[in-house]
Design a protein around this motif. Structure first.
Motif, PDB file in Angstrom:
ATOM      1  N   THR A  97       0.822  -1.244  -0.022  1.00 35.57           N
ATOM      2  CA  THR A  97       0.065  -0.132   0.158  1.00 35.57           C
ATOM      3  C   THR A  97       0.862   1.225  -0.003  1.00 35.57           C
ATOM      4  O   THR A  97       0.914   2.154  -0.582  1.00 35.57           O
ATOM      5  N   ARG A 100       2.536   2.405  -3.316  1.00 38.58           N
ATOM      6  CA  ARG A 100       1.597   3.368  -3.983  1.00 38.58           C
ATOM      7  C   ARG A 100       2.036   4.858  -3.971  1.00 38.58           C
ATOM      8  O   ARG A 100       1.798   5.676  -5.184  1.00 38.58           O
ATOM      9  N   TYR A 101       2.457   5.344  -2.809  1.00 38.72           N
ATOM     10  CA  TYR A 101       2.966   6.624  -2.654  1.00 38.72           C
ATOM     11  C   TYR A 101       4.248   6.701  -2.619  1.00 38.72           C
ATOM     12  O   TYR A 101       4.691   7.813  -1.787  1.00 38.72           O
TER      13      TYR A 101
END
Length: 343
Positions: A97, A100-101
């Protein structure tokens, strides 16, 4: 900007000694820690009424050691706790997760994991971090179902950090003969060239060797590239140390207290240049935990007040030639990595 904009040791006469000391530390040694310079605490309460007094105190501390702590700054414990809780929620997300950033090269915005390699040690810092640089955040905010309220919390905290930083810098502007709002204009959050960054930091738990000593490094010796750094620490999560110029030859480090009631501030390279070297930017590090130290995870939050890219840095007495803040950062990165250890 790249991944090491604020956190890389500068090249120069002292670099080789710092590299040797930190390589020893990276292998579990602690290096010299005999210095006990005063880290002064300065109360900003009643700032406008006490401006002259506060300016004198800030100037004295900054010109002496380049580090000081401030209280009465107006950021509440609730705000600080909320920012730390938002950071913890983000770092607790699965790696997939967070990926993604991820930070793109040259942006200084987004998530990075064990990617900052200090020339002083040649190994990655044992941490992960998330950077907020306002003009570069498109696509880098976690969804609300991943980290509820994250964006609003950290944006509000970053904005309040800027206010505090500009208040302190206005005092330095007074002493340097500049207009009082000079640095506020140079750090415009609405500018497309805005470079100031809020960094959420998570240092990993450090396992113990059989003798009880630490075996991991946390952050090697470096100076900051910016004008002024504000650092928020959690009570009792120590490890930050500074090596002022007077102690550099002997490689003596002074511990900086980790207290929740004060913001630790330090002068960066950019302000040192802007002040004709009157305000020193000194080496600091986060040491590996030793026997008796807390080996648990460490959280901190840093705000780097760094002038906008197109702002011209001109020293009052002309000690250095004029240079834009954007070109200065590029120059500092190139100088640092020209001296970085290579395989």
């Amino acid at each position: 900007m790249g991944q090491d904009t604020q956190h890389t040791a500068p090249t120069g006469p002292a670099t080789a000694a710092m590299v040797e000391l930190d390589r020893e530390s990276a292998m579990g040694g602690l290096g010299a820690e005999t210095a006990r310079r005063e880290i002064r605490r300065i109360d900003l309460t009643g700032f406008e009424e006490r401006r002259a007094e506060i300016t004198d105190q800030l100037w004295e501390a900054a010109t002496d050691i380049g580090f000081f702590q401030i209280t009465g700054h107006g950021i509440t414990p609730q705000e600080t706790d909320a920012a730390f809780e938002a950071a913890a929620a983000f770092f607790a997300l699965p790696a997939g997760t967070k990926r993604r950033y991820a930070m793109a090269p040259g942006t200084n915005a987004g998530w990075e994991h064990r990617s900052q390699v200090r020339p002083s040690v040649g190994i990655p810092d044992e941490k992960e971090s998330y950077q907020l640089t306002r003009p570069r955040m498109e696509g880098l905010w976690p969804a609300d179902e991943e980290a509820a309220g994250f964006r609003d919390t950290v944006l509000a905290f970053e904005s309040h950090c800027r206010e505090v930083a500009m208040r302190v810098l206005s005092c330095f502007a007074d002493r340097l003969g500049m207009e009082r709002d000079f640095f506020a204009r140079a750090h415009d959050p609405l500018s497309a060239g805005h470079q100031s960054t809020l960094r959420l930091l998570h240092y990993f738990e450090a396992p113990k060797a059989p003798d009880g000593s630490g075996v991991w490094w946390r952050a090697g010796a470096h100076t900051d590239f910016d004008c002024l750094t504000l650092l928020f620490q959690r009570e009792g999560q120590g490890g930050l140390q500074v090596c002022p110029g007077a102690e550099r030859d002997a490689q003596e480090w002074t511990p900086v207290p980790a207290t929740a009631d004060a913001i630790t501030c330090n002068i960066g390279d950019m302000l040192m240049r802007w002040s004709d070297d009157r305000l020193p930017s000194n080496f600091h590090r986060v040491k590996a935990p030793g026997p008796g130290d807390d080996h648990g995870a460490r959280q901190s939050i840093a705000y780097f007040a760094q002038a906008d890219r197109d702002v011209l840095i001109e020293s009052p007495q002309g000690l250095y030639p004029p240079i834009t803040a954007g070109d200065y950062i590029k120059q500092r990165i190139a100088a640092n990595f020209a001296g970085a250890p290579r395989d």
